[in-house]
Design a protein around this motif. Sequence first.
Motif, PDB file in Angstrom:
ATOM      1  N   LEU A 104       1.252  -0.858   0.391  1.00  0.00           N
ATOM      2  CA  LEU A 104       0.488  -0.105  -0.099  1.00  0.00           C
ATOM      3  C   LEU A 104       0.718   1.114  -0.069  1.00  0.00           C
ATOM      4  O   LEU A 104       2.277   1.481   0.720  1.00  0.00           O
ATOM      5  CB  LEU A 104      -0.928  -0.040   0.901  1.00  0.00           C
ATOM      6  N   PRO A 106       2.516   4.052   1.198  1.00  0.00           N
ATOM      7  CA  PRO A 106       2.078   4.969   2.808  1.00  0.00           C
ATOM      8  C   PRO A 106       2.141   6.604   2.792  1.00  0.00           C
ATOM      9  O   PRO A 106       1.813   6.433   3.592  1.00  0.00           O
ATOM     10  CB  PRO A 106       4.319   4.958   2.932  1.00  0.00           C
ATOM     11  N   VAL A 107       1.838   7.185   1.202  1.00  0.00           N
ATOM     12  CA  VAL A 107       1.772   7.931   1.500  1.00  0.00           C
ATOM     13  C   VAL A 107      -0.090   9.193   1.050  1.00  0.00           C
ATOM     14  O   VAL A 107      -0.212   9.575   0.775  1.00  0.00           O
ATOM     15  CB  VAL A 107       2.579   9.671   1.092  1.00  0.00           C
ATOM     16  N   TYR A 152      -4.171   6.177   7.391  1.00  0.00           N
ATOM     17  CA  TYR A 152      -2.527   6.005   6.269  1.00  0.00           C
ATOM     18  C   TYR A 152      -2.264   4.674   6.449  1.00  0.00           C
ATOM     19  O   TYR A 152      -2.581   3.863   7.709  1.00  0.00           O
ATOM     20  CB  TYR A 152      -1.582   7.300   6.643  1.00  0.00           C
ATOM     21  N   HIS A 154       0.419   2.683   7.398  1.00  0.00           N
ATOM     22  CA  HIS A 154       1.106   3.045   8.420  1.00  0.00           C
ATOM     23  C   HIS A 154       0.091   2.613  10.183  1.00  0.00           C
ATOM     24  O   HIS A 154       0.959   2.090  11.282  1.00  0.00           O
ATOM     25  CB  HIS A 154       2.527   3.192   8.757  1.00  0.00           C
ATOM     26  N   GLN A 155      -0.907   3.397   9.739  1.00  0.00           N
ATOM     27  CA  GLN A 155      -1.792   3.189  11.355  1.00  0.00           C
ATOM     28  C   GLN A 155      -2.463   2.146  11.277  1.00  0.00           C
ATOM     29  O   GLN A 155      -3.378   1.225  12.062  1.00  0.00           O
ATOM     30  CB  GLN A 155      -3.260   4.361  11.131  1.00  0.00           C
TER      31      GLN A 155
END
Lengths: 360, 335, 330
Positions: A104, A106-107, A152, A154-155
């Motif tokens: 996915l 990341p930004v 996002y 990373h969460q």
Amino acid sequence: MAPLLEVKDLKTYFYTQDGVVRAVDGVSFSVNRGETLGIVGESGSGKSVTSLSIMRLIPSPPGRIVGGEILFDGENLLDLDEDEMRKIRGRRISMIFQDPMTSLNPVLTIGRQMTEPLQLHLNMSASQARKRAIELLSMVGIPSPERRLDDYPHQFSGGMRQRVMIAMAISCNPELLIADEPTTALDVTIQAQILELINRLKNELDTAVIIITHDLGVVAGMADKVQVMYAGRVVEEAPTDELYHNPRMPYTIGLLDSIPRLDEHRGARLTPIRGLPPDLIDLPPICPFSPRCDFVQESCLNVVPPLRRVGPNHRAACLFEVTREQHQQAAAKAAAEGVETIDIAKKVTAAQEPAILRSR
Amino acid sequence: MISFLIRRLLWVIPVLFTVAIVTFFLMHRAPGGPWDREKPIARQTQAQLNARFGLNKPLWFNPDAAEAAAARGENIFQQGRAFLDSQFFNYIIGAAQGNLGPSYRQVGREVEEIIMEKFPASAKLGLVAVIFSVVVGIPLGILGALKQNTVFDYLSLFVATIGVSIPSFVIAILAILFMSRMFGVPPIRRPNEWEGLGTAYILPGIVLGLGTMAFITRLTRASMLEVKRQDYIRTAQAKGLSTRAVIMRHMLRNSLIPVVTILGPAVAALVTGSFIIESIFGVPGVGEEFVISITRRDYSMIMGTTLFYALLVALGNLTVDLSYGFLDPRIRTRH
Amino acid sequence: MSTAEAARPFDRESVALLQRPPRSLWSDAWRRLKRNKMAIAGLVYIIFLAIVAIAAPVLAPHNPIRGNVREAGAYRQAAWLEDPNPKKSGTWEYPLGTDSVGRDIFSRLIYGTRVSLVVGFIPMIITTIIGTFVGLAAGFLGGTMDNVLMRFTDVVYAFPDLLFFIIMMTSLRETWIGNLWNGFLLLFVSLSIVTWVGVARLVRGQVLSLKEKEFVEAARAIGVRPWKIVTRHILPNTLGPIIVLGAFAVPRAIIAEAILSYLGIGVKPTTNPNAPFPTSWGDMILQGKVSMDSQPWMLIAPSIAIALITLAFTFLGDGLRDALDPREQI
């Protein structure tokens, strides 16, 4: 009825500085609508390259599909131009990748990434797509999806990300879903949940699935039929039950014998397969499994064994009639004689699959 | 994020303070005093000047003054202030208020006054350089990465390698020679003659920005290539997105993150590179003044300009750190 | 594999030939480097310059300091240029002409190679050694050492290199340290103070990430001493990036020296005709600038010399980086 996907004599080569890597070398198979095919093999056996070839996402250079046909719903995907191919990707064939941590962007928010195919393929408006994305997220079991949509990647945890990937893959109701090692990067407990999820969605949506894995256990629970790949070729194919009960290719037998079983008495030895898969550059015309095979005969070193019929719907690429019992005896004998296993550390091959995929 | 911002902002202070200590220390190791002239100034006048500018005070600390203050029965803060009534701390306190002291050579002028007078020219030059390096560097890098191993790629790599490796002052010299032969401009430093060509700041700006441009090109290209092989790009392609959408939406932002992180040091390089370029092209900026003050050993000028440059660099780095947080959500939520 | 070998059915050694013989990291890197033509060209050029620098007294046609003032009276043009004044016309005796006191530019150029190479290499070697030690210690031991290093690097990074060099050179030039070895020592010290930090920071980062790797944990688990872990497992793995950084540090030092000399605060000029380091290219540019109009060659020759040497190091550095660390491509 014609199969949904029919791959005929597919050849995908990588032209590297060290030589031509024949990652996929003459692979044929077919998948019917609603059917699940399992592709099993070690890393480097060509299973991922096969799936990327179907999507026409082979990194080029160095990779190139040099031969064969990929008939999808009667149409040869290799004849389509890039625009036509794009209308198929994500819409009619979609894909789930191995590592949800890196698959996915990341930004970008999850919502942004999920609505992309919906707006592109189904011409939804932004708000429609958002609503649909929320539905999809709850379908794959993500709690409070309205809120998570603006988070996002990373969460999210690894398992949750893979759920997002699955939601994204099924968002346009594809006819074929390719899952490339969807559980390899996940915890064991999560693995089962993800497989269960794919199974459930497959039945709900009546999607055909190709599940690619190195884990025979994964295939056993999901696939209708299985094909085993080795060194860029299919070496055995059969309905799942048949393959498990009556494997005919020494490699498949070796794979099955190297799985620990709960129902065996303690102290029973696992039988590993000696050595490593061969280097796919300049592979000589011999049985590619012969260096690791306990039944190797002189004739094995003269030809590449073709797939031959060994039973109804069952084909294997071995010149001999080997059964699992014979194999176990031979392996025990070899062990007793103290046949040297090849030192793994010294034989790390230069041309392993991940390295090729990264070198684009 | 907010606490990160504040910490980042506060960190500038000790850094600048250390720069000031180092510079001050070194400058006072240098032989020769502020009042050395070709015609020696009378000892008495020197003493008067020293007293006027506080140069008769101790260099670092003033324990005598502190004792005197204590004897006068002043409170602890006044004693502390008296203890710091030294050349260094008075300079620092002055600098914090924007007062960098008198120039030792340009009699009657304050350092900050000279810097402010000269700064607009430097700023214009720097602006041209930054714009040039970003506007040319990033697209060139992207182009190189997208057309990897084609003529475009080799061209962008070639330009980038030349720009990165050949020092800008060498290029400046060759450019001046070339210009003077081509247009018959006398290559002696006379900015108004460049002005006539409409290239007053364009040519020096481009030369100044060349190294940074090349660096940005290389970094953008490398970063694009790195992002191109990421799994999420394959995911985006597997969704059926057009090449354009994959590039614009998925690749660009990710690949600009490392580029932004080096913009700080890059701006620093621009700032410090500028004085050579300014002196070669005769741009009447802070840099040219700095070079002149080096040759004249105008220590207060050198010191003031160094602090000024260090402040610019620190602010540049700070800005970059902040924009970094906006580009990368992972940073934004971590702090 | 030949059929004769293959014909022996149960010979496991012969079938094992399906595997490729292993290659070591270093031979692999060397193989990749050799394939990079630009890097090899850079390397060859650097070796060529090293030979020129060592053999300068033999190669230089004239003494770089003692000018032939009487004959020249003034400057002489480059060999292929005519001048209205026959005394100023070029002759192949002075290939690149002479300066205003009759010193041969070509000979000075040859001797200038020495300064660039010495200034490029010596601080690089010193800082690499110091930086590696400090980085290893900081990364492996952590704690105060690590903190001090990080704070120090913060300050060094905030202090623009060139400004620091300038401050050092102007302030300490006339002191005893500035006079040692014609100012070389001061130059080395200034360059080293700034560069070692980069090496230390790189090594520290590498150590921190390697420390977590399985092979280091395995070594620790079987009781390998910390020092052995560092020298056997960690150091060899950081060597690649260190070499690359070193290769890029050399041209930076060369450029810094040239700029400082151009500002007149580099290595001190000498009038001793037997001095081993009579002039540097930056110094030549400074002097050439004065006669830019009449004698552009005095300016162009050292400029091109600097451009070529930095270019050679960049090509070599790029090649080394690609060879040693194929994934990093900056």
